[in-house]
Each structure stands twice: as structure tokens, then as C-alpha cells.
Enzyme design. Structure first.
Site, short mmCIF file in Angstrom:
data_model
loop_
_atom_site.label_atom_id
_atom_site.label_comp_id
_atom_site.label_asym_id
_atom_site.label_seq_id
_atom_site.Cartn_x
_atom_site.Cartn_y
_atom_site.Cartn_z
N CYS A 66 -4.82 -8.36 2.12
CA CYS A 66 -3.47 -7.82 2.18
C CYS A 66 -3.14 -7.17 0.85
CB CYS A 66 -2.49 -8.96 2.47
SG CYS A 66 -0.79 -8.38 2.52
N CYS A 114 -3.26 -0.17 3.06
CA CYS A 114 -2.65 -1.26 3.82
C CYS A 114 -3.67 -1.56 4.90
CB CYS A 114 -1.32 -0.84 4.44
SG CYS A 114 -0.71 -2.06 5.64
N1 DGL Z 1 -1.79 -5.58 5.83
C1 DGL Z 1 -0.99 -5.84 4.68
C2 DGL Z 1 -1.26 -4.89 3.55
O1 DGL Z 1 -2.39 -4.52 3.36
C3 DGL Z 1 0.46 -6.19 4.97
C4 DGL Z 1 1.24 -5.23 5.75
C5 DGL Z 1 2.59 -5.82 6.13
O2 DGL Z 1 2.62 -6.92 6.65
O3 DGL Z 1 3.60 -5.15 5.85
O4 DGL Z 1 -0.39 -4.56 2.78
#
Ligand code: DGL
Length: 253
Positions: free
Chosen positions: A69, A178
């Protein structure tokens, strides 16, 4: 055992790359579907959720952690290593492997991510350290829409709105910073100039996982999923990405 976590289904894109690179490693995946999306949350909230997620993975038996994340990377400050029984060598996160992939690149880069990631300036600072200026674009609604299984039409509207006024052919590469965004990569392809190549950091992160953890991770390919709230889109993605795993998904109450 390796513990992988994200706000929900985005980290499955990273998990898939890790499974391809290290099929025999045992992995526990935690998707914090109850608190998703992370990308609209404050640094303080993300720090708390990060500590909780890592502690949960430790309780589940993981010694090596992959933060799949980007939004929490800014919270993975050194102080966390004191809060948690976690040595820096037992953690792989998204930013380091992604930026180091571009060390020798002369590409003009646009990086898209959540508001939390862009506001933390972690990527801007890391790219400056390798002597590169990048442009960034936050797409506030996108991760949440992907997580809740929004239609392709809705996803395309969000991406088109975000890119309105952006000259995408001024860039050579678009970094999907993301982990949710690679789930809708074909939509990015449709919206952007075909001259822009799209970079999904998952395999760079998986390479780092192999380098850092492989010598310590000898398992039988066990795969276990835990989520904090039941989610049909999460279940569908697990079935699509890991069709032969036949694994149950544990839902916390
Ligand atoms: N998948 C995550 C990232 O890489 C989080 C996205 C989210 O939950 O807003 O930032």
C-alpha cells in the site's frame, strides 16, 4: 511466512507478482476492507492502521512484511520499527523498489496515486534523491471506486476527469503508484496517449521481496486471506487471481 497487507484488493496485484516469483513461500494477506479506502485518510490514522495491520500479520505467524500500500509508506517511519518488533530488513514497502527501478532512466514521468501518497511527498522526495523531477497527479475517488467494484464506465469517467487538462503525451511513463490502479490498467490505456507506457511496480517490489526474504522463506506455498469486512469484489478478485488456490477467506467481525 510472509505477511502482505493493503486497504483491500489493491495489494492482490503485488501478491500475484510475489507468488509468481516465489511460489513456495507461505503467505498471509490482510485486506483492511473495513477501513478502505486508505488514500483519503490522515497521516495519524494511517500510522495507527499500519501498526494494527502489521501486528495482525505478526499474530498470524508472519515474520517478513510487505506493505502493498503506497498510501501507508509515509507512515512507515523509523519510529515504527521501535513500536513493533520489526527490523528494517523484515519489511518491504512500495516506494523504495519503485523509485530505484528508475535510477538510470531519462523518461519524463507522471506519477498517479491517492491524495495521501501525493500529499506526503514521499515519491517527489525519493525521486529528487536520484536526481529526477517528476510530475504527480492525485486521483481522489479512484481507489475507493475500484475497491467497491464500480463499473468500467464509472472508472473511465473518474480517470478521464482526472486527466482533463493534462497533456499525457508530454510524458514517457506513467507510474501507477497505488496498488489498486493496475486492476484497471486497460482503462488507463484507453484514456492516455498510446505513446505513454504504463508502469506497474508490482514486479519491482516482488524482485525486492525475493532478494530480501527468499533465503529465509522456505514454505509449501500456503496462502491465507483475512479481511476486516466481507466484500464481494474482494472475493471475486481472489477467485480471478488465484483460481487454483481454493483458499478460504476469513472475515474478522
Ligand atoms: N492500494 C493502496 C495504495 O497503494 C490504498 C488505496 C486506498 O485504499 O485508497 O495506496
Amino acid at each position: 511466512m510472509i505477511g502482505v497487507f493493503d486497504s483491500g484488493s489493491g495489494g492482490l496485484t503485488v501478491l500475484r507478482a510475489i507468488r509468481e516469483a516465489m511460489p513456495s513461500a507461505d503467505v498471509i494477506y490482510f485486506g483492511d476492507t473495513k477501513n478502505a479506502p486508505y488514500g483519503l485518510r490522515s497521516r495519524a490514522e494511517l500510522s495507527r492502521l499500519t501498526v494494527e495491520a502489521i501486528a495482525r500479520l505478526h499474530r498470524g505467524g508472519a515474520q517478513n512484511i510487505v506493505s502493498a500500500c503506497n498510501s501507508v509508506s509515509a507512515s512507515l517511519a523509523v519510529s515504527l520499527f521501535d513500536v513493533l518488533p520489526l527490523a528494517p530488513g523484515n519489511l518491504v514497502e512500495m516506494v523504495g523498489p519503485t523509485v530505484s527501478h528508475f535510477k538510470d532512466s531519462r523518461s519524463r514521468i507522471l506519477l498517479v496515486a491517492t491524495p495521501a501518497t501525493i500529499a506526503s511527498e514521499i515519491y517527489q522526495n525519493a525521486f529528487q534523491m536520484i536526481g529526477k523531477e517528476i510530475d504527480t497527479l492525485a486521483i481522489p475517488e479512484l481507489a475507493g471506486a475500484i475497491e467497491s467494484g464500480a463499473s468500467d464506465t464509472e472508472i473511465e469517467r473518474i480517470i478521464r476527469d482526472a486527466f482533463a487538462g493534462i497533456e499525457s503525451n508530454a510524458y514517457d511513463e506513467l507510474i501507477l503508484a497505488c496498488t489498486h490502479y493496475p486492476l484497471v490498467q486497460p482503462v488507463f490505456n484507453r484514456v492516455l496517449s498510446e505513446k505513454v507506457s504504463i508502469f506497474d511496480p508490482a514486479s519491482a517490489v516482488a524482485d525486492r521481496v525475493v532478494r530480501q526474504f527468499a533465503s529465509r522463506e522456505t514454505g509449501t506455498g500456503l496462502l491465507r486471506f483475512v479481511i476486516s469486512k466481507d466484500s464481494a469484489p474482494f472475493r471475486a478478485r481472489v477467485a480471478e487471481f488465484f483460481p487454483t488456490s481454493g483458499v478460504a477467506i476469513e472475515v474478522l467481525d
